[in-house]
Design an enzyme around this catalytic site. Structure first.
Site, PDB file in Angstrom:
ATOM      1  N   SER A  69       0.822  -1.195   0.000  1.00  0.00           N
ATOM      2  CA  SER A  69       0.000   0.000   0.000  1.00  0.00           C
ATOM      3  C   SER A  69       0.872   1.269   0.000  1.00  0.00           C
ATOM      4  CB  SER A  69      -0.955  -0.044   1.199  1.00  0.00           C
ATOM      5  OG  SER A  69      -1.990   0.889   1.053  1.00  0.00           O
TER       6      SER A  69
ATOM      7  N   ASP B 158      -5.939  -3.724  -2.186  1.00  0.00           N
ATOM      8  CA  ASP B 158      -4.788  -3.421  -1.321  1.00  0.00           C
ATOM      9  C   ASP B 158      -4.137  -4.685  -0.759  1.00  0.00           C
ATOM     10  OD1 ASP B 158      -3.266  -2.600   1.116  1.00  0.00           O
ATOM     11  OD2 ASP B 158      -4.093  -0.634   0.608  1.00  0.00           O
TER      12      ASP B 158
END
Length: 595
Positions: free
Chosen positions: A366, A479
């Site tokens: 991320s 993610d």
């Protein structure tokens, strides 16, 4: 006649198995063994085979493979000279529980099942010693958390016509010497050292000279930390031996020249079972003043590589990085996700630089992937701070008035990634880099090592419910923090010698008495609930692998939220101060320094 070197090696191994041996006992046991020469890349036995014998490795190296539940073949251990293999199946009577292959030309002492039974009848104490040895080995395997590959023999194979083999070997030898003594050998130097013209070119069929050469090479490995094997210009028996003996072969190419597979690669490094081949890393040599690598993807095509290394000629730091990889001391930096809290990563990077700690490979999830990509591109901490402060003056979020898929539209995020990373490829980074995402279509984690950098980052940073999933080749990605918010396990699998992890998670035990934090947990808004809950699994996974980390940083970020994009300076400074304090505490505790 068997050399004294091999006999001493065998005696040491047998004493580990049977206990102390006097001369008469050793001579008696020796009669039960036969000597076997096995070429590198051969299969000694396979999983499921009946147990028909045990082996002692007098010279060479073996690798052990097992089939996983998913049907994948994985290396689980290596067996070095002086160690044994196959004794467990002889005792239990069970079929072999693994494949064993020779990774180098090896000289083995073998005892058959029938002779083993005769031997233990004469020396019953042998069974007790062997059983203890097996138990200790299993305990080590079950408790070991990291087993870095040990590289001793390094083969050098130029794959570009203009590659300066002699100059490269000389510079590499100097860089390696900081980690131990280095011996550089070619066919001429081997002939001279042994005193037998042409012995370097002997084949396995020439039993006496072949074994004499094998014992001499094994002696050099015991005397030196590294042995650099330099092949002939032609395709000779020595050239073939260089590849068979190597733990790692460095394919040396010139950036900008033809990336075609070299004839020697085709013959010795591209055929057969991949598991039987030596490890291979590509070294691309660049001009000293180049700004950034390009065109690396063409070099990676068709090659089975552990890593690729971008080396600027006349840059000592780049050769030092390559030497750390070969020495098993490569420093891997792992950066966790955390949205706006990711600015703290910049502060940690600055502190590491001030402490003189060089980063050799980077992985992240991320926002940690975004910051890790900047490190891999060669940005220093001050450059990251200045440019990221400018970039993140505006929040990358844009509210979706009708949130059918996500709270934010993701258009600002897409535009930002395209502007700064759109033309870049992961493999063109100065450092080896990976980031983590989750393939929502296939319900599995994905590790991005190559391809479009902006696409990989977009996939890694797509928090479910917050940003729309990334679409890549008709599949959806979200993610990486859903699976692993701090991918230290993957960094360990890559073989990093030192792992530094920066964890942006605020752990519950650290917030005891913090009423503001608990009030937020009791009365959360929608964004907080979505972001926090989507990362729970990944954060738990990350915490379970903290034991793999050598240097752990957990900046105190309780006072800031995941969307405090306007608090860049505060968050970055928290990361910087925390890293300075942590490094100072480690130094006071005499934690070993990184090289």
């Amino acid at each position: 006649m068997l050399s004294d070197f091999f006999e001493n090696r065998l005696r040491e191994a047998l004493q580990t198995l049977f206990g102390a041996l006097d001369d008469n006992t050793f001579s008696g046991i020796l009669t039960f063994f036969e000597w076997v020469d096995v070429q590198g890349g051969a299969c000694l036995f396979r999983q499921g085979d009946a147990a028909d014998g045990m082996y002692v490795v007098a010279s060479g190296r073996l690798r052990v493979f097992q089939q996983t539940a998913a049907g994948k073949r994985e290396a689980i251990a290596e067996i070095a000279a002086g160690e044994t293999v196959g004794e467990m199946a002889l005792i239990t009577g069970e079929p072999r529980n693994a494949d064993v292959m020779t990774m180098r030309d090896s000289v083995l002492a073998r005892i058959s099942l029938k002779d083993f039974e005769r031997l233990t009848a004469i020396y019953p104490q042998a069974l007790l010693h062997i059983s203890r040895n097996i138990i200790e080995r299993l305990q080590k395997r079950s408790t070991a958390t990291r087993r870095p590959k040990r590289i001793i023999n390094i083969g050098v194979c130029p794959v570009s016509a203009a590659a300066d083999k002699k100059g490269f070997v000389s510079t590499l030898q100097q860089a390696l010497s900081k980690h131990g003594e280095v011996l550089c050998i070619d066919s001429q130097s081997v002939d001279q050292a042994i005193g037998m013209q042409g012995i370097s070119q002997c084949a396995r069929g020439d039993s006496a000279p072949y074994r004499h050469l094998a014992s001499w090479l094994e002696q050099q490995e015991s005397l030196y930390r590294f042995v650099l094997y330099v092949p002939d210009e032609a395709d000779t028996e020595w050239t073939h031996r260089c590849f068979r003996q190597a733990d790692e072969v460095l394919l040396v190419g010139i950036a900008g020249q033809s990336p075609d597979i070299h004839p020697l690669e085709k013959r010795y490094l591209s055929s057969g079972d991949d598991h039987s081949l030596p490890g291979q890393s590509l070294v691309l040599l660049h001009a000293p003043d180049i700004n950034a690598p390009t065109g690396t993807a063409a070099w990676l095509q068709g090659r089975h590589l552990n890593f690729h290394h971008h080396i600027r000629q006349q840059h000592e730091d780049d050769f030092a990085r390559l030497a750390r990889f070969m020495a098993g001391k490569a420093v891997g930096l792992v950066l966790s996700g955390g949205a706006a809290k990711g600015f703290a990563h910049i502060g940690v990077v600055r502190a590491l630089e001030e402490a003189g700690i060089s980063i050799d490979l980077v992985g992240g999830t991320s926002m940690g992937a975004v910051m890790g990509a900047l490190v891999a591109r060669g940005w220093d901490g001050n450059t990251m701070r200045a440019k990221c402060r400018e970039v993140f003056k505006k929040s990358p979020t844009d509210i979706n008035l009708v949130p059918r898929v996500s709270i934010f539209k993701g258009r600002k995020l897409d535009s930002m990634l395209q502007e700064h990373f759109g033309h870049l490829m992961i493999e063109d980074s100065w450092l080896n880099f990976f980031c983590v995402s989750c393939n929502l279509t296939r319900n599995m984690p994905c590790f991005h090592y190559s391809g479009s950098l902006s696409t990989a980052l977009r996939a890694s940073i797509s928090i479910p419910g917050v940003f729309p999933p990334a679409e890549v080749s008709n599949e959806l990605y979200v993610d990486g923090g859903v699976f692993d918010n701090m991918p230290v396990e993957e960094m360990s699998r890559l073989g990093a010698g030192v792992i530094i992890a920066v964890d942006l998670q605020v752990h519950r035990e650290e917030t005891q008495g913090d009423t503001d934090v608990y009030r937020k947990r009791k009365l959360p808004n929608l964004l907080f609930v979505v972001m926090e809950s989507s990362m729970l699994s990944g954060r738990y996974h990350a915490q379970t692998h903290k034991n793999l980390v050598d240097y752990y940083f957990n900046p105190p970020l309780q006072a800031v939220s995941l969307i405090d994009w306007n608090k860049f300076d505060l968050i970055e400074e928290i990361g910087y101060r925390h890293a300075l304090e942590t490094l100072a505490r480690m130094k006071k505790m005499a934690v070993p320094a990184m090289l």
